[in-house]
Design a protein around this motif. Structure first.
Motif, PDB file in Angstrom:
ATOM      1  N   ALA A  65       0.820  -1.203   0.000  1.00  0.00           N
ATOM      2  CA  ALA A  65       0.000   0.000   0.000  1.00  0.00           C
ATOM      3  C   ALA A  65       0.857   1.257   0.000  1.00  0.00           C
ATOM      4  N   LEU A  66       1.909   1.249   0.820  1.00  0.00           N
ATOM      5  CA  LEU A  66       2.783   2.409   0.867  1.00  0.00           C
ATOM      6  C   LEU A  66       3.492   2.631  -0.457  1.00  0.00           C
ATOM      7  N   SER A  67       3.881   1.535  -1.090  1.00  0.00           N
ATOM      8  CA  SER A  67       4.585   1.648  -2.371  1.00  0.00           C
ATOM      9  C   SER A  67       3.710   2.318  -3.411  1.00  0.00           C
ATOM     10  N   TYR A 121     -11.530  -5.572  12.785  1.00  0.00           N
ATOM     11  CA  TYR A 121     -10.402  -4.808  12.240  1.00  0.00           C
ATOM     12  C   TYR A 121     -10.785  -4.150  10.919  1.00  0.00           C
ATOM     13  N   ILE A 122     -11.502  -4.878  10.061  1.00  0.00           N
ATOM     14  CA  ILE A 122     -11.942  -4.324   8.780  1.00  0.00           C
ATOM     15  C   ILE A 122     -12.883  -3.138   9.015  1.00  0.00           C
ATOM     16  N   ASN A 123     -13.855  -3.298   9.907  1.00  0.00           N
ATOM     17  CA  ASN A 123     -14.785  -2.203  10.198  1.00  0.00           C
ATOM     18  C   ASN A 123     -14.057  -0.992  10.764  1.00  0.00           C
ATOM     19  N   TRP A 124     -13.049  -1.248  11.600  1.00  0.00           N
ATOM     20  CA  TRP A 124     -12.245  -0.159  12.165  1.00  0.00           C
ATOM     21  C   TRP A 124     -11.519   0.591  11.062  1.00  0.00           C
ATOM     22  N   GLN A 157      -8.601  -4.205   1.591  1.00  0.00           N
ATOM     23  CA  GLN A 157      -8.680  -5.281   0.614  1.00  0.00           C
ATOM     24  C   GLN A 157      -7.921  -6.516   1.088  1.00  0.00           C
ATOM     25  N   CYS A 158      -6.734  -6.310   1.633  1.00  0.00           N
ATOM     26  CA  CYS A 158      -5.928  -7.422   2.137  1.00  0.00           C
ATOM     27  C   CYS A 158      -6.636  -8.139   3.278  1.00  0.00           C
ATOM     28  N   ILE A 215      -5.520   7.543   2.314  1.00  0.00           N
ATOM     29  CA  ILE A 215      -6.729   6.840   1.878  1.00  0.00           C
ATOM     30  C   ILE A 215      -6.369   5.631   1.031  1.00  0.00           C
ATOM     31  N   ARG A 216      -5.386   5.791   0.137  1.00  0.00           N
ATOM     32  CA  ARG A 216      -4.970   4.663  -0.696  1.00  0.00           C
ATOM     33  C   ARG A 216      -4.352   3.550   0.145  1.00  0.00           C
TER      34      ARG A 216
END
Length: 259
Positions: A35-37, A246-249, A82-83, A74-75
């Motif tokens: 994601a950072l990349s 975790y996803i909802n967070w 997604q992961c 955000i990205r």
């Protein structure tokens, strides 16, 4: 040179985010790195192919445009969501096992799950807490990372609070720890509906009781449904719940940043 300085500053500001999003027993490290990349790649500038007239005025909306650092964040969040969703689908626990005696109350956003059932006129209630992975690491962190997966699973436990209530309001409360192949009783207390009994004698430590008495209370819980087949199911269920929460967070964080 100025653009390079800004880019480095943006990358440095995102490093703590990657660290905070790293969680025990998850494969999120690669997700965050990916994601950072992608997040730090600068978008290609748009090609302006026409000349604005002298009296043209830009919309005031341009001044309130979201900062580029927010767009990057955000990205990163989208990639991590997604992961996590892919991992959640891979480990999905569907339904309850045959003969599972409890009703499950699972409210999104709450860290505990409640199991209830009736047994011979008694109400049996189990508060199930999130998994404890038991993998705090010290100086031998690298060696710990190489531990066998079965050993990791054996150390994973679930804290349980089991309450067996009679119709007159009295109850027994057990604080338990459920491992993959066994259940330990950490403490036992008698509860009365009378507020004046709050300071009543609560008995010795459970492990100080006679061994036969300890075995008797383990059997007492077993016939009421607190047994390895139940806790084995709960291990998988709580792992899925942990990932769902975790996803909802993450989605709540993303929504907040976007608004």
């Amino acid at each position: 040179m100025a653009f390079t300085s800004i880019l480095r500053k943006s990358a440095n500001s995102l490093a703590p985010l990657a660290i905070r999003l790293t969680r025990v027993q998850r494969n999120y490290h690669s997700c965050i790195f990916t994601a950072l990349s992608h997040g730090l790649q600068s978008p290609q500038p748009a090609v302006v192919n026409r000349i604005f007239p002298n009296n043209f005025r830009f919309s005031t909306a341009v001044a309130s445009k979201r900062p580029s650092s927010d767009e990057t964040l955000i990205r990163v969040l989208e990639s991590e969501i997604q992961c996590a969703e892919e991992e959640d689908g891979a480990d999905l626990v569907e339904g309850t096992p045959t003969g599972f005696p409890f009703e499950i109350e699972d409210n999104p956003g709450i860290q505990t799950v409640t199991l209830t059932r009736e047994y011979e006129g008694e109400l049996v209630k189990v508060d199930v807490h999130m998994l404890d992975h038991g993998d705090e690491q010290g100086e031998g962190e690298d060696a710990e990372d190489d531990r066998d997966e079965d050993e990791q699973q054996a150390k994973t436990s679930i804290p349980l609070v089991v309450t067996v209530s009679k119709k007159d309001g009295t109850s027994l409360e057990f604080n338990c720890t459920a491992f993959a192949d066994q259940i330990s009783i950490d403490s036992l207390s008698f509860r009365s509906p009378n507020p004046e009994d709050e300071l009543a004698y609560e008995g010795p430590d459970f492990l100080d009781l006679d061994e036969n008495l300890q075995k008797g209370f383990h059997k007492y819980l077993e016939v009421r449904g607190i047994k390895p087949s139940t806790t084995n199911f709960l291990h998988g269920y709580m792992m899925n719940k942990d990932n769902r929460e975790y996803i909802n967070w993450l989605k709540n964080l993303k929504k907040f940043v976007e608004e």
